[in-house]
Motif scaffolding. Structure first.
Motif, mmCIF file in Angstrom:
data_model
loop_
_atom_site.group_PDB
_atom_site.id
_atom_site.type_symbol
_atom_site.label_atom_id
_atom_site.label_comp_id
_atom_site.label_asym_id
_atom_site.label_seq_id
_atom_site.Cartn_x
_atom_site.Cartn_y
_atom_site.Cartn_z
ATOM 1 N N THR A 108 0.824 -1.217 0.000
ATOM 2 C CA THR A 108 0.000 0.000 0.000
ATOM 3 C C THR A 108 0.855 1.264 0.000
ATOM 4 N N PRO A 144 -8.403 -8.188 2.766
ATOM 5 C CA PRO A 144 -8.370 -7.059 3.705
ATOM 6 C C PRO A 144 -8.191 -5.707 3.019
ATOM 7 N N LEU A 145 -7.446 -5.667 1.912
ATOM 8 C CA LEU A 145 -7.293 -4.398 1.198
ATOM 9 C C LEU A 145 -8.612 -3.982 0.552
ATOM 10 N N ARG A 146 -9.362 -4.953 0.079
ATOM 11 C CA ARG A 146 -10.664 -4.646 -0.504
ATOM 12 C C ARG A 146 -11.579 -4.022 0.535
ATOM 13 N N ASP A 147 -11.505 -4.499 1.791
ATOM 14 C CA ASP A 147 -12.299 -3.908 2.866
ATOM 15 C C ASP A 147 -11.940 -2.442 3.076
ATOM 16 N N ARG A 148 -10.712 -2.065 2.691
ATOM 17 C CA ARG A 148 -10.252 -0.674 2.829
ATOM 18 C C ARG A 148 -10.445 0.124 1.537
#
Length: 339
Positions: A181, A198-202
């Motif tokens: 990131t 987890p990146l998709r959740d962000r």
């Protein structure tokens, strides 16, 4: 007592007897249930969706199994627990299990659940990296000892590259998210469930280039059991596999229900949205590989490729053939079909 009274008493008597018989039968069925301890490869996550849904829907109970789930601490440790008889059945990455078995552990792979591995080269979508060839000239983060790192050379070779074509940076896998990131690296080699979800959740989109679609179709997470336990109760293991595959069939048809079951049983698991996304984009596509006709049964070609890669790149000794590591003897006949 008049006739009507005697009739009522007889009817009540029959009802009591029938109720007692029903209770007795229920108790007998309960007592007859086979207890099994099942150890996951890691803490409960999206890779366990089918098992958890199978338990919630009563599939194990219907087949006379009183199942106990136990979270794991890695595929190798789960394999050792199976080998030492501390659990009845384990869930482990096939290459890791084969490595433990090659050292003399007495167990076999009895049913691959993820017929293909879920390893991937993961990048931010905005980077434009879409193929393995696009890694040329890029910074690639790897973690020492990870299976993705060990299979990097054959992955690159299968796509006309080698490590000299890129900058390899070895770090702790826990640093992958931050490095990616913060754009300190272009690519990380990992499992999309640990990075992309987890990146998709962000709100951060990624691209995951799967190993299994780029020349490295090794067998993935599989069920394993000791040979003496298999021989002592073959029907139990067939029933266990049947219930498990039924659960995975239900999970692929309704990922949302599987995600709800996972969170109900393990509240610390991934968020519902992350689990659904991972199931749809990573787990379900790995349930069947090309050439497979049913869940739980990998074509011989994939076993042979797995063996060749492990013996060539991961140090698996060639002291016994690939067929010594797995068996199809405990697969139920009524397995769900692959698409």
């Amino acid at each position: 007592m008049n006739t009507e009274g005697r009739t009522v008493m007889k009817t009540m008597g029959r009802s009591i007897i029938l109720a007692a018989l029903a209770l007795g039968m229920s108790s007998s069925l309960s007592l007859a249930a086979d207890k099994m301890k099942f150890t996951f490869n890691w803490t409960a996550d999206d890779g366990d969706l089918g098992f958890v849904l199978a338990k919630k829907l009563g599939f194990y109970e219907e087949l006379g199994i009183d199942i106990e789930f136990e979270e794991g601490r890695g595929s190798s440790i789960t394999s050792q627990l199976v080998a030492t008889g501390q659990t009845d059945v384990g869930y482990a990455d096939a290459p890791a299990a084969m490595n433990v078995a090659s050292k003399g552990a007495n167990f076999k792979i009895i049913a691959p659940i993820l017929e293909g591995n879920t390893s991937a080269a993961i990048s931010l979508k905005e980077s434009g990296i879409e193929t393995i060839k696009d890694l040329k000239g890029k910074k690639v983060a790897v973690c020492a000892g990870c299976s993705q790192t060990a299979l990097l050379d054959p992955l690159l070779k299968a796509n006309g590259l080698d490590q000299s074509d890129m900058e390899i940076i070895s770090v702790d896998g826990a640093a992958f998210l931050g490095l990616l990131t913060e754009k300190k690296v272009d690519v990380v080699l990992s499992d999309p469930g640990s990075i992309s979800a987890p990146l998709r959740d962000r709100g951060i989109e990624t691209t995951a280039i799967l190993y299994r679609e780029n020349g490295i179709p090794t067998v993935g997470l599989s069920l394993i059991a000791r040979e003496d336990k298999l021989a002592a109760n073959p029907d139990l293991y067939k029933r266990f596999i049947e219930a498990s595959l039924k659960g995975w069939d239900a999970a692929r048809k309704d990922p949302a229900a599987a995600a709800d079951a996972l969170l109900e049983m393990y509240p610390k698991a991934n968020s519902r949205d992350a689990s659904i996304w991972t199931a749809q984009n990573l787990i379900i596509p790995a349930l069947c590989v090309e050439g497979a006709s049913t869940l739980g049964d990998v074509p011989d070609a994939n076993w042979n490729i797995t063996y060749e890669l492990l013996t060539t790149y991961l140090g698996l000794p060639k002291i016994k053939p690939i067929t010594d590591y797995y068996t199809r003897d405990y697969l139920p006949e009524n397995r769900p079909a692959c698409p």
